[in-house]
Design a protein around this motif. Structure first.
Motif, PDB file in Angstrom:
ATOM      1  N   ARG A  18      45.195   3.830 -20.755  1.00  0.00           N
ATOM      2  CA  ARG A  18      44.896   3.981 -19.379  1.00  0.00           C
ATOM      3  C   ARG A  18      43.645   4.500 -19.010  1.00  0.00           C
ATOM      4  O   ARG A  18      42.794   3.937 -18.210  1.00  0.00           O
ATOM      5  N   GLU A  19      43.430   5.762 -19.707  1.00  0.00           N
ATOM      6  CA  GLU A  19      42.154   6.341 -19.332  1.00  0.00           C
ATOM      7  C   GLU A  19      40.910   5.646 -19.754  1.00  0.00           C
ATOM      8  O   GLU A  19      39.823   5.418 -19.243  1.00  0.00           O
ATOM      9  N   PHE A  20      41.292   4.874 -20.848  1.00  0.00           N
ATOM     10  CA  PHE A  20      40.348   4.165 -21.376  1.00  0.00           C
ATOM     11  C   PHE A  20      39.852   2.886 -20.786  1.00  0.00           C
ATOM     12  O   PHE A  20      38.589   2.671 -20.241  1.00  0.00           O
ATOM     13  N   ALA A  21      40.728   2.158 -20.225  1.00  0.00           N
ATOM     14  CA  ALA A  21      40.785   1.045 -19.420  1.00  0.00           C
ATOM     15  C   ALA A  21      40.021   1.517 -18.117  1.00  0.00           C
ATOM     16  O   ALA A  21      39.114   1.063 -17.637  1.00  0.00           O
ATOM     17  N   ASP A  22      40.301   2.557 -17.580  1.00  0.00           N
ATOM     18  CA  ASP A  22      39.520   3.021 -16.150  1.00  0.00           C
ATOM     19  C   ASP A  22      38.251   3.485 -16.673  1.00  0.00           C
ATOM     20  O   ASP A  22      37.374   3.101 -15.714  1.00  0.00           O
ATOM     21  N   SER A  23      38.157   4.095 -17.518  1.00  0.00           N
ATOM     22  CA  SER A  23      36.582   4.384 -17.974  1.00  0.00           C
ATOM     23  C   SER A  23      35.710   2.995 -18.274  1.00  0.00           C
ATOM     24  O   SER A  23      34.647   3.294 -17.845  1.00  0.00           O
ATOM     25  N   PHE A  24      36.081   2.260 -18.918  1.00  0.00           N
ATOM     26  CA  PHE A  24      35.456   0.876 -19.146  1.00  0.00           C
ATOM     27  C   PHE A  24      35.252   0.305 -17.791  1.00  0.00           C
ATOM     28  O   PHE A  24      34.241  -0.202 -17.392  1.00  0.00           O
ATOM     29  N   LYS A  25      36.407   0.246 -16.733  1.00  0.00           N
ATOM     30  CA  LYS A  25      36.135  -0.366 -15.503  1.00  0.00           C
ATOM     31  C   LYS A  25      34.791   0.086 -14.826  1.00  0.00           C
ATOM     32  O   LYS A  25      34.320  -0.461 -14.012  1.00  0.00           O
ATOM     33  N   THR A  26      34.852   1.556 -14.762  1.00  0.00           N
ATOM     34  CA  THR A  26      33.941   2.224 -14.029  1.00  0.00           C
ATOM     35  C   THR A  26      32.431   1.962 -14.385  1.00  0.00           C
ATOM     36  O   THR A  26      31.520   1.991 -13.598  1.00  0.00           O
ATOM     37  N   LEU A  86      31.010  -3.522 -16.490  1.00  0.00           N
ATOM     38  CA  LEU A  86      30.267  -4.498 -17.408  1.00  0.00           C
ATOM     39  C   LEU A  86      31.242  -5.656 -17.452  1.00  0.00           C
ATOM     40  O   LEU A  86      32.443  -5.647 -17.624  1.00  0.00           O
ATOM     41  N   PRO A  87      30.747  -6.652 -18.178  1.00  0.00           N
ATOM     42  CA  PRO A  87      31.706  -7.753 -18.180  1.00  0.00           C
ATOM     43  C   PRO A  87      32.364  -7.491 -19.862  1.00  0.00           C
ATOM     44  O   PRO A  87      31.864  -6.747 -20.538  1.00  0.00           O
ATOM     45  N   LEU A  88      33.492  -8.340 -20.025  1.00  0.00           N
ATOM     46  CA  LEU A  88      34.168  -8.107 -21.014  1.00  0.00           C
ATOM     47  C   LEU A  88      34.413  -9.720 -21.645  1.00  0.00           C
ATOM     48  O   LEU A  88      35.474 -10.302 -21.025  1.00  0.00           O
ATOM     49  N   HIS A  89      33.661 -10.188 -22.679  1.00  0.00           N
ATOM     50  CA  HIS A  89      33.677 -11.278 -22.967  1.00  0.00           C
ATOM     51  C   HIS A  89      34.666 -11.497 -24.053  1.00  0.00           C
ATOM     52  O   HIS A  89      35.367 -12.728 -24.617  1.00  0.00           O
ATOM     53  N   ILE A  90      34.744 -10.531 -24.966  1.00  0.00           N
ATOM     54  CA  ILE A  90      35.705 -10.630 -25.971  1.00  0.00           C
ATOM     55  C   ILE A  90      36.573  -9.292 -26.318  1.00  0.00           C
ATOM     56  O   ILE A  90      35.749  -8.188 -26.170  1.00  0.00           O
ATOM     57  N   LEU A  91      37.787  -9.372 -26.453  1.00  0.00           N
ATOM     58  CA  LEU A  91      38.627  -8.034 -26.630  1.00  0.00           C
ATOM     59  C   LEU A  91      39.395  -8.244 -28.035  1.00  0.00           C
ATOM     60  O   LEU A  91      40.092  -9.248 -27.973  1.00  0.00           O
ATOM     61  N   ILE A  92      39.195  -7.420 -28.890  1.00  0.00           N
ATOM     62  CA  ILE A  92      39.775  -7.776 -30.210  1.00  0.00           C
ATOM     63  C   ILE A  92      40.780  -6.581 -30.497  1.00  0.00           C
ATOM     64  O   ILE A  92      40.444  -5.414 -30.509  1.00  0.00           O
ATOM     65  N   LEU A 124      42.902  -4.544 -18.629  1.00  0.00           N
ATOM     66  CA  LEU A 124      41.775  -5.104 -18.414  1.00  0.00           C
ATOM     67  C   LEU A 124      41.793  -6.493 -18.121  1.00  0.00           C
ATOM     68  O   LEU A 124      40.878  -7.101 -18.404  1.00  0.00           O
ATOM     69  N   GLN A 125      43.025  -6.699 -17.744  1.00  0.00           N
ATOM     70  CA  GLN A 125      43.119  -8.344 -17.565  1.00  0.00           C
ATOM     71  C   GLN A 125      42.188  -8.980 -16.453  1.00  0.00           C
ATOM     72  O   GLN A 125      41.495  -9.955 -16.462  1.00  0.00           O
ATOM     73  N   GLU A 126      42.061  -8.170 -15.229  1.00  0.00           N
ATOM     74  CA  GLU A 126      41.126  -8.368 -14.356  1.00  0.00           C
ATOM     75  C   GLU A 126      39.808  -8.670 -14.701  1.00  0.00           C
ATOM     76  O   GLU A 126      39.063  -9.498 -14.335  1.00  0.00           O
ATOM     77  N   ALA A 160      35.010 -14.542 -17.546  1.00  0.00           N
ATOM     78  CA  ALA A 160      35.094 -15.871 -17.889  1.00  0.00           C
ATOM     79  C   ALA A 160      33.911 -16.554 -18.048  1.00  0.00           C
ATOM     80  O   ALA A 160      32.910 -16.413 -17.234  1.00  0.00           O
ATOM     81  N   PRO A 161      33.690 -17.179 -19.440  1.00  0.00           N
ATOM     82  CA  PRO A 161      34.563 -17.428 -20.509  1.00  0.00           C
ATOM     83  C   PRO A 161      34.995 -16.103 -21.240  1.00  0.00           C
ATOM     84  O   PRO A 161      33.745 -15.302 -21.464  1.00  0.00           O
ATOM     85  N   ALA A 162      36.091 -15.819 -21.321  1.00  0.00           N
ATOM     86  CA  ALA A 162      36.337 -14.669 -22.279  1.00  0.00           C
ATOM     87  C   ALA A 162      37.335 -15.031 -23.192  1.00  0.00           C
ATOM     88  O   ALA A 162      38.443 -16.044 -23.013  1.00  0.00           O
ATOM     89  N   ARG A 163      37.787 -14.119 -24.351  1.00  0.00           N
ATOM     90  CA  ARG A 163      38.616 -14.263 -25.260  1.00  0.00           C
ATOM     91  C   ARG A 163      39.284 -13.136 -25.650  1.00  0.00           C
ATOM     92  O   ARG A 163      38.734 -12.083 -25.760  1.00  0.00           O
ATOM     93  N   VAL A 164      40.614 -13.267 -25.812  1.00  0.00           N
ATOM     94  CA  VAL A 164      41.562 -11.898 -26.541  1.00  0.00           C
ATOM     95  C   VAL A 164      41.790 -12.490 -28.051  1.00  0.00           C
ATOM     96  O   VAL A 164      42.354 -13.642 -27.974  1.00  0.00           O
ATOM     97  N   VAL A 165      41.594 -11.609 -28.798  1.00  0.00           N
ATOM     98  CA  VAL A 165      41.849 -11.891 -30.317  1.00  0.00           C
ATOM     99  C   VAL A 165      43.125 -10.764 -30.635  1.00  0.00           C
ATOM    100  O   VAL A 165      42.653  -9.667 -30.752  1.00  0.00           O
ATOM    101  N   VAL A 166      44.127 -11.300 -30.903  1.00  0.00           N
ATOM    102  CA  VAL A 166      45.068 -10.362 -31.381  1.00  0.00           C
ATOM    103  C   VAL A 166      45.366 -10.413 -32.860  1.00  0.00           C
ATOM    104  O   VAL A 166      45.725 -11.602 -33.498  1.00  0.00           O
ATOM    105  N   VAL A 167      45.066  -9.274 -33.677  1.00  0.00           N
ATOM    106  CA  VAL A 167      45.174  -9.496 -34.922  1.00  0.00           C
ATOM    107  C   VAL A 167      46.965  -9.138 -35.409  1.00  0.00           C
ATOM    108  O   VAL A 167      47.442  -8.146 -35.259  1.00  0.00           O
ATOM    109  N   SER A 168      47.412 -10.359 -35.894  1.00  0.00           N
ATOM    110  CA  SER A 168      48.856 -10.262 -36.227  1.00  0.00           C
ATOM    111  C   SER A 168      48.997 -10.068 -37.703  1.00  0.00           C
ATOM    112  O   SER A 168      47.898  -9.485 -38.431  1.00  0.00           O
ATOM    113  N   SER A 169      50.034 -10.669 -38.281  1.00  0.00           N
ATOM    114  CA  SER A 169      50.176 -10.525 -39.827  1.00  0.00           C
ATOM    115  C   SER A 169      51.474 -11.628 -40.123  1.00  0.00           C
ATOM    116  O   SER A 169      52.274 -11.924 -39.221  1.00  0.00           O
ATOM    117  N   GLU A 170      51.115 -12.290 -41.198  1.00  0.00           N
ATOM    118  CA  GLU A 170      52.146 -13.042 -41.681  1.00  0.00           C
ATOM    119  C   GLU A 170      53.389 -12.514 -41.975  1.00  0.00           C
ATOM    120  O   GLU A 170      54.664 -13.141 -41.778  1.00  0.00           O
TER     121      GLU A 170
END
Length: 195
Positions: free
Chosen positions: A30-38, A41-47, A82-84, A90-100
């Motif tokens: 939560r602190e990271f997200a709040d700090s980023f929002k202050t 900046l735009p956020l076009h990709i979140l991995i 960081l959803q808002e 936008a355009p923005a992308r979220v990449v979630v690294v999963s696994s087989e």
């Protein structure tokens, strides 16, 4: 035949700033997200890439099993916080690294209902590989639902399995997985391999 000079490509000065967060702490996320929002900046990709595997059972400061919180819940909260920003960027992308490995588990109880108790089990019911598999299944389900909800707002979401391209130490806590990865290594590609 004449030579046409190529137009000059403007040079951009990129700036990189590292920001730290601890996925084993929901407060830190939560602190990271709040700090980023202050920073406004735009956020076009979140991995969402961090993971642990084959760890001994332990609880986080939030009282949750650590593999589940680090591999899934911390990322889930980060994206929610960081959803808002993603939608405004936008355009923005979220990449979630999963696994087989998500294929080797499910989240259902004997009656076919989702059993939330298996996500953060007590120590007596804990098996590290199963905890990892369940967290990775949660990653996949989250990615699909996030895409369904946000794609209309210009935010796409993808889940990826990174393959066994690079050797990592993710399995360092369990000798059996280390042996397996060592035996499989000759049959996998490395970053130095030619494609």
């Amino acid at each position: 035949m004449g030579y046409l000079p190529q137009p000059e490509v403007p040079k951009h000065k990129a700036r990189l700033e590292a920001m730290m967060l601890d996925l084993a702490s929901l407060r830190s996320v939560r602190e990271f997200a709040d700090s980023f929002k202050t920073k406004k900046l735009p956020l076009h990709i979140l991995i969402c890439n961090a993971a642990v595997c084959t760890q001994p059972w332990r609880l986080t400061e939030d009282g949750l099993e650590s593999t589940f919180q680090i591999c899934h819940l911390g990322h889930f909260l980060l994206v929610q916080c960081l959803q808002e920003v993603l939608q405004r960027s936008a355009p923005a992308r979220v990449v979630v690294v999963s696994s087989e490995s998500h294929r080797f588990t499910d989240l259902l109880d004997q009656c076919g209902k989702v059993d939330l108790a298996v996500l953060s089990p007590p120590q007596k019911d804990y098996w590290s590989m199963l905890a990892y598999n369940r967290a990775k299944l949660c990653n996949l389900l989250f990615s699909n639902e996030l895409h369904r909800r946000l794609s209309l707002h210009g935010v796409t979401c993808n889940a990826v399995h990174p393959g066994n391209m690079m050797y990592t130490a993710i399995h360092r806590s369990w000798w059996l997985m280390t042996l397996f990865f060592t035996l499989a290594r000759p049959f996998t590609k490395s970053m130095s391999s030619r494609f």
